[in-house]
Design an enzyme around this catalytic site. Structure first.
Site, PDB file in Angstrom:
ATOM      1  N   TRP A   1      -1.884 -64.456  78.387  1.00 25.34           N
ATOM      2  CA  TRP A   1      -1.430 -65.234  77.234  1.00 25.34           C
ATOM      3  C   TRP A   1      -1.046 -66.652  77.605  1.00 25.34           C
ATOM      4  O   TRP A   1      -1.268 -67.582  76.824  1.00 25.34           O
ATOM      5  CB  TRP A   1      -0.305 -64.519  76.476  1.00 25.34           C
TER       6      TRP A   1
ATOM      7  N   ASP B   1       7.214 -68.961  75.013  1.00 16.54           N
ATOM      8  CA  ASP B   1       6.588 -67.971  74.141  1.00 16.54           C
ATOM      9  C   ASP B   1       7.234 -66.630  74.491  1.00 16.54           C
ATOM     10  O   ASP B   1       7.010 -66.094  75.577  1.00 16.54           O
ATOM     11  CB  ASP B   1       5.076 -67.939  74.410  1.00 16.54           C
TER      12      ASP B   1
ATOM     13  N   LYS C   1       5.035 -57.607  68.008  1.00 15.83           N
ATOM     14  CA  LYS C   1       5.314 -56.826  69.213  1.00 15.83           C
ATOM     15  C   LYS C   1       6.684 -56.160  69.096  1.00 15.83           C
ATOM     16  O   LYS C   1       6.831 -55.000  69.395  1.00 15.83           O
ATOM     17  CB  LYS C   1       5.272 -57.718  70.460  1.00 15.83           C
TER      18      LYS C   1
HETATM   19  C1  LIG Z   1       0.086 -60.982  71.685  1.00 17.92           C
HETATM   20  C2  LIG Z   1       0.546 -62.280  72.210  1.00 17.92           C
HETATM   21  C3  LIG Z   1       0.086 -63.523  71.691  1.00 17.92           C
HETATM   22  C4  LIG Z   1      -0.965 -63.609  70.605  1.00 17.92           C
HETATM   23  O1  LIG Z   1      -0.377 -63.790  69.388  1.00 17.92           O
HETATM   24  P1  LIG Z   1      -1.138 -63.893  67.990  1.00 17.92           P
HETATM   25  O2  LIG Z   1      -0.022 -63.705  67.025  1.00 17.92           O
HETATM   26  O3  LIG Z   1      -2.176 -62.820  67.945  1.00 17.92           O
HETATM   27  O4  LIG Z   1      -1.720 -65.245  67.916  1.00 17.92           O
HETATM   28  C5  LIG Z   1       0.634 -64.673  72.213  1.00 17.92           C
HETATM   29  N1  LIG Z   1       1.557 -64.649  73.190  1.00 17.92           N
HETATM   30  C6  LIG Z   1       1.999 -63.483  73.718  1.00 17.92           C
HETATM   31  C7  LIG Z   1       3.028 -63.502  74.808  1.00 17.92           C
HETATM   32  C8  LIG Z   1       1.519 -62.274  73.241  1.00 17.92           C
HETATM   33  O5  LIG Z   1       1.971 -61.122  73.761  1.00 17.92           O
END
Ligand SMILES: *Cc1c(COP(=O)(O)O)cnc(C)c1O
Length: 366
Positions: free
Chosen positions: A106, A176, A200
């Site tokens: 990611w 993030d 998540k």
């Molecule tokens: C799953 C994930 C993403 C992707 O996010 P989307 O909402 O599908 O754009 C980005 N960063 C992390 C850390 C993730 O686990």
């Protein structure tokens, strides 16, 4: 009405949600107790929704101990849209290029997207060890004039987590936290911005939470499309265009669950640590039957990527666990193997059942 979900969900995302939240959601789809209307047909201009957004913000502030120096926006486009809007809003000619830590799937995606918008640097790259380790953040040599330092607090695919390490204090930090937001307390004051989509750990897909320090907002250049400018969402209280009402509703239920049933983020962390200790302890007791992708001390409490040694065995395990009503265990398509995601709503009982299945499988097959 009762929930009829008998499967144990270890999916990487969208992930498991608390049983009590699913039950309330089920009722709310028929009729919200407060309005008598289905949550799916509620207007985003209703008093009910305005106070829902207010409550969601207040609950997040209380759980995180977030100060008034930060604004909260509920946005769409997932974390992937944040990958693009962050450099558009917060980098620029007044700063040296933003720096990215490239520590897994990611963060590589975040870096690549930022590079399409603005020249940026890679402060650390985990490629050398096939993304099985993380750097010591405090030891990185970051240009203090850099627009910001971006990293992914928990690498969802590889199962790597930074945890509460010291971070450089001479540069704006942006994290993030999509896959470990609200899994433990976090020292929010250290960050200029934290973002996390819901699917998540906080709710269904469709909403992304952005916590942005006011000082960072002052950098935003004029002339961005309004919908890509963080100020638009903050000024309109996350109601600039039709927001994802349903996703924000479920996220609010999850925030109440964290507060009332779990008892806050310290309690949540204790539960999550117990769960991950169970699974890593199981691996240890099995000697070399199982390979864990991430090296200690960076092993994640949220996502555990592992393998029984070859593809055939891994597939056989996923099937074996499936017969025991455990789903979502296939590894991410970029890494293969097996991945167990132990998000907040995955119970200790579910993890105990998974550990039992791992033990049984390892003993039978080896
Ligand atoms: C799953 C994930 C993403 C992707 O996010 P989307 O909402 O599908 O754009 C980005 N960063 C992390 C850390 C993730 O686990």
């Amino acid at each position: 009405m009762t929930t009829r979900c008998n499967e144990l969900n270890f999916s990487g995302g969208p992930g498991a949600l608390p049983a009590s939240v699913l039950l309330q959601t089920q009722h709310a789809i028929e009729a919200l107790p407060e309005t008598g209307l289905s949550v799916l047909g509620m207007s985003h201009r209703s008093e009910w929704f305005l106070s829902l957004v207010e409550e969601a913000s207040q609950n997040l502030r209380a759980l995180l101990g977030l100060s008034d120096d930060y604004e909260i926006a509920f946005m769409q486009g997932g974390s992937s849209l944040q990958f693009a809007t962050i450099p558009m809003n917060f980098a620029g000619a007044r700063w040296a290029p933003p720096q990215y830590i490239s520590s897994g799937y990611w963060s590589r995606r975040a870096t690549a997207e930022a590079q399409r918008v603005y020249r940026c640097g890679v402060a650390w790259d985990g490629e050398r060890t096939r993304y099985s380790e993380l750097p010591d953040l405090a030891k990185l040599d970051i240009d203090p004039r850099a627009a910001y330092l971006h990293y992914v607090s928990n690498e969802t695919v590889e199962g790597l987590q930074f945890g509460a390490q010291e971070a450089p204090s001479n540069v704006a930090l942006i994290a993030d936290m999509s896959s470990d937001f609200l899994s433990a307390p976090v020292d929010t004051e250290r960050y200029s911005m934290i973002y996390a989509h819901a699917q998540k750990n906080l709710g269904p897909s469709g909403v992304t939470v952005a916590l942005v320090k006011r000082a960072l907002l002052e950098r935003i250049p004029d002339g961005l499309p309004a919908i890509l400018d963080y100020r638009t969402h903050i000024t309109h209280r996350s109601n600039y265009n039709t927001p994802p009402v349903f996703a924000i509703y479920v996220l609010t239920l999850v925030s109440r669950w964290l507060r009332d049933e779990i008892g806050g983020l310290h309690a949540m962390r204790a539960i999550n640590e117990q769960k991950s200790a169970m699974i890593y302890g199981t691996f240890e007791s099995l000697g070399d039957a199982v390979r864990i992708h991430a090296k200690a001390p960076w092993r994640s409490h949220m996502n555990v990527a592992f393998s029984f040694g070859d593809e055939r065995l891994d597939r056989a395990f996923v099937e074996f666990a499936g017969e025991r009503h455990m789903t979502g265990l296939e590894g991410h398509r970029s890494l293969g193997g097996i991945r167990a995601s132990l998000y907040n709503a995955v119970t200790g009982e579910a993890v105990a059942a998974l550990c039992e299945a791992i033990r049984e499988f390892a003993i039978k097959r080896h």
